[in-house]
Scaffold this active site. Sequence first.
Site, PDB file in Angstrom:
ATOM      1  N   ILE A 148       0.857  -1.174   0.000  1.00 47.30           N
ATOM      2  CA  ILE A 148       0.000   0.000   0.000  1.00 47.30           C
ATOM      3  C   ILE A 148       0.899   1.232   0.000  1.00 47.30           C
ATOM      4  O   ILE A 148       1.792   1.364   0.833  1.00 47.30           O
ATOM      5  CB  ILE A 148      -0.928   0.018   1.227  1.00 47.30           C
ATOM      6  CG1 ILE A 148      -1.837  -1.209   1.226  1.00 47.30           C
ATOM      7  CG2 ILE A 148      -1.749   1.302   1.250  1.00 47.30           C
ATOM      8  CD1 ILE A 148      -2.816  -1.275   0.073  1.00 47.30           C
ATOM      9  N   LYS A 149       0.640   2.116  -0.934  1.00 50.95           N
ATOM     10  CA  LYS A 149       1.481   3.304  -1.100  1.00 50.95           C
ATOM     11  C   LYS A 149       0.833   4.484  -0.381  1.00 50.95           C
ATOM     12  O   LYS A 149      -0.309   4.857  -0.669  1.00 50.95           O
ATOM     13  CB  LYS A 149       1.633   3.598  -2.586  1.00 50.95           C
ATOM     14  CG  LYS A 149       2.930   4.249  -2.990  1.00 50.95           C
ATOM     15  CD  LYS A 149       3.048   4.244  -4.506  1.00 50.95           C
ATOM     16  CE  LYS A 149       4.357   4.847  -4.958  1.00 50.95           C
ATOM     17  NZ  LYS A 149       4.401   4.936  -6.436  1.00 50.95           N
TER      18      LYS A 149
END
Length: 386
Positions: A148-149
Site C-alpha cells: 500500500i502506497k
Amino acid sequence: MNESHSISLTNPLCELARFGQSPWLDFIQRSFTENGSLKRLVDQDGLKGVTSNPAIFHKAIGQGDEYDTRIGQVLAERKVDAAALYEILAVEDIQAAAKVLYPVYETSRGIDGYVSLEVSPHLAHDAIGTLAEARHLWKRVDMPNLMIKIPGTQEGVEAVRTAIADGMNVNVTLLFSLGAYKKVLDAYMAGLEARHTQGLPVSGIASVASFFVSRIDARIDAAIDERIAGADPEAKTLETLRGKVAIANARMAYQYWQGVTRGARWRKLAALGAQPQRLLWASTGTKDPAYSDVLYVDALIGPETVNTIPPATFAAFRDHGTAAPTLTQDIPDAIQVLHEADRLGLDLAGVTDALLHEGLDAFAEAFRSLRDSMATKITSLSPVMM
C-alpha cells in the site's frame, strides 16, 4: 554455461543483485501484463517489483481504448460511479501483476516481488482517511505481495505507523528530504514495536521508503543556471554543483539508514525477525539531456536498496548501465556538495518542501483527470436501455 547464467553475466540489470539492489519497474498496464512483457522482464532482466501511481494509471486506463471492453462488461453487470469503476480496474491490474511477481516473492522469502497501489492523493493530509483506505485496499486486493502506497506527509506518517502495526506492507512515497525520511523510518520501527507489544509477529512485513532524486536536481540546476546567467560571483562553484545535489542528498539518507540499522533499537527488532525498511530510489529518469540517461541508477547502487526505474531508463540501463557498488562512494564529497549548496543559498530544504507539495498536487490532478475519464467512459460505454 547455460543461457540464463550467460544472461545474468552480461545484463547490468541482473548484475544489480550482486550488489544487493533490486530493480523494480515504475509502470503498470494491463496489456503489458497480459502479453507476457512483464514476465519477460522478470525472467530475463531480474525485475523484482512494480510500482504504480495515479499518473501511471491515468495514462494506462484513462487515455485510449485499451480498457473499453472490460469497462463495457462491468457496466453491463452493475451500475458503478467513476470512483468504483477505477477501483475495479486498478485492483484487477494490481492482482494480475502480483500474480506474475509472486514467484519472486516466494523465492526471495518476502523481500521482493511486490506491486504497489496508492491510496487516494486527496487523503494526503487525512491520517484517518488514509488508514481507512489502506485497510480497504489491502483487503480488496488480498495478495500477500501487495504494498500500500502512502505519501510521506505528517498525516501519512501517522497512518504508516498504524498500517505497519496492522501487518500491511507499505511503500511510503514522495520523500525528498532527509528530515522527512527520518520520520518515516522511525514510524516503521514504531509500528513494528507496537505490533510486538500486542503479541503479534513482526516477521513477514515489508516496507520501502521512496526517496525521490532527479526532480531535486531539475529544480536546483535551474536555480544554478539562473544565477550563472546573472553573472553570479560564485558562478564557477555553482557550476560544479550541477547534477550533484540530488545524489548527495540520497547518499546521506543511506548513511542515516546504515546508522539506524546498526543501532540497538533496530537490532532488537531484527532479532525478532523484522525486515529492514529499504530505501527505494524514485524519480530516477534523467531529466537533463546533458547528463547520462542512467545517471540516477549508476550512482545509487548499494546493499538492501531498490530502484524503481521508468521503462525508458530500464531499457537504457540494460543497454549501457554499469553495475557497481556506488552508493557509498565519495561520501566526503557528498557532504561537501551539500555544504556548498547550503553556503551558496540553494535552499535544498525549501526545494524539497516545494517538491512534496507539487508532487501531491500533480498526483491529485492525475487522479481527478482519471476519474473524469472514467465518468466519460461510463457515459459513452453504458449499454443502451431499450
